[in-house]
Design an enzyme around this catalytic site. Sequence first.
Site, PDB file in Angstrom:
ATOM      1  N   TYR A  32      -2.124  -0.490  10.558  1.00  0.00           N
ATOM      2  CA  TYR A  32      -2.205  -0.827   9.273  1.00  0.00           C
ATOM      3  C   TYR A  32      -0.989  -0.504   8.371  1.00  0.00           C
ATOM      4  O   TYR A  32      -0.332  -1.418   7.593  1.00  0.00           O
ATOM      5  CB  TYR A  32      -3.514  -0.427   8.562  1.00  0.00           C
ATOM      6  CG  TYR A  32      -3.598  -0.320   6.935  1.00  0.00           C
ATOM      7  CD1 TYR A  32      -4.162  -1.584   6.227  1.00  0.00           C
ATOM      8  CD2 TYR A  32      -3.167   0.740   6.209  1.00  0.00           C
ATOM      9  CE1 TYR A  32      -4.004  -1.610   4.901  1.00  0.00           C
ATOM     10  CE2 TYR A  32      -3.412   0.539   4.621  1.00  0.00           C
ATOM     11  CZ  TYR A  32      -3.713  -0.642   4.272  1.00  0.00           C
ATOM     12  OH  TYR A  32      -3.606  -0.610   2.742  1.00  0.00           O
ATOM     13  N   SER A  83       0.770  -1.061   0.208  1.00  0.00           N
ATOM     14  CA  SER A  83      -0.048   0.187   0.088  1.00  0.00           C
ATOM     15  C   SER A  83       0.842   1.282  -0.014  1.00  0.00           C
ATOM     16  O   SER A  83       1.888   1.083   0.304  1.00  0.00           O
ATOM     17  CB  SER A  83      -0.979   0.021   1.198  1.00  0.00           C
ATOM     18  OG  SER A  83      -1.530   1.291   1.478  1.00  0.00           O
TER      19      SER A  83
END
Length: 262
Positions: free
Chosen positions: A154, A141
């Site tokens: 995350y 990501s």
Amino acid sequence: MRLKGKVVVVTGAGSGLGQALALELLRRRARVAAVDLRPEGLEETREKAGPSEGLSLHALDITQEERVRALPEEVLRAHGQVDGLINNAGIIQPFKRFQELDLPSMERVFRVNFWGTVYMTKAFLPHLLRRPVAHLVNVSSMGGFLPVPGQAVYGASKAAVKLLTEALWAELQDTPVRVTLALPGAMRTGIAQHSGVEVKGAGTGGPILEPERAAQLLLDAVEKDRFRVLLGQDARAMDLLYRLSPLRAVRLIQSRMRGLLG
């Protein structure tokens, strides 16, 4: 690796980018083993694919190591070979500051994003190594290289995926397996809903990449054996800014995320 005629396993294939990848692979005349936690999501993928002998559905939780270890044999029974693995499945955390986030939520994010990727890679890599050519893709990501307030854990899980993938690229250079690291920015995937996370307020305010376009870009990168692919205008821009001025990049994303943290 040219995808035509290859068998590719895709996790998170019941929605979002994973579903788009499965459908785009079928369009490129690859065969797909679609993996997802939700059987209803897999059935939606099958419905969107239309009549196809090249698609098999495998409902499982990638955090269950024993179940994952049994998956390669299921795929081999369905397709006879495994040429590629795309570790796409992932979840986000609730939009909370680190000190407000409970430990079970933190552990859940790492179980899915990092350990799920590890389990799948350990299970399938021996099979990939037996092929004349093969490919491993791990989806990290933009949050794996750019710290996002309210998504600290995350981001840490995706940073772990990023470094693991880069190390695998180096370790597998003298093998038939090529490795690609994918770094998506903002996408219209429904990840918050599937993560059980309520999103309030404004996001980063940047452009949103459609999963269908992201799938095309990612699979183009696979066919060119690229080491790294940034998906989305925001990911490309923030990657450049972070290289030039990490502090400026962090301040920018911090100012844009205030609406989500209150």
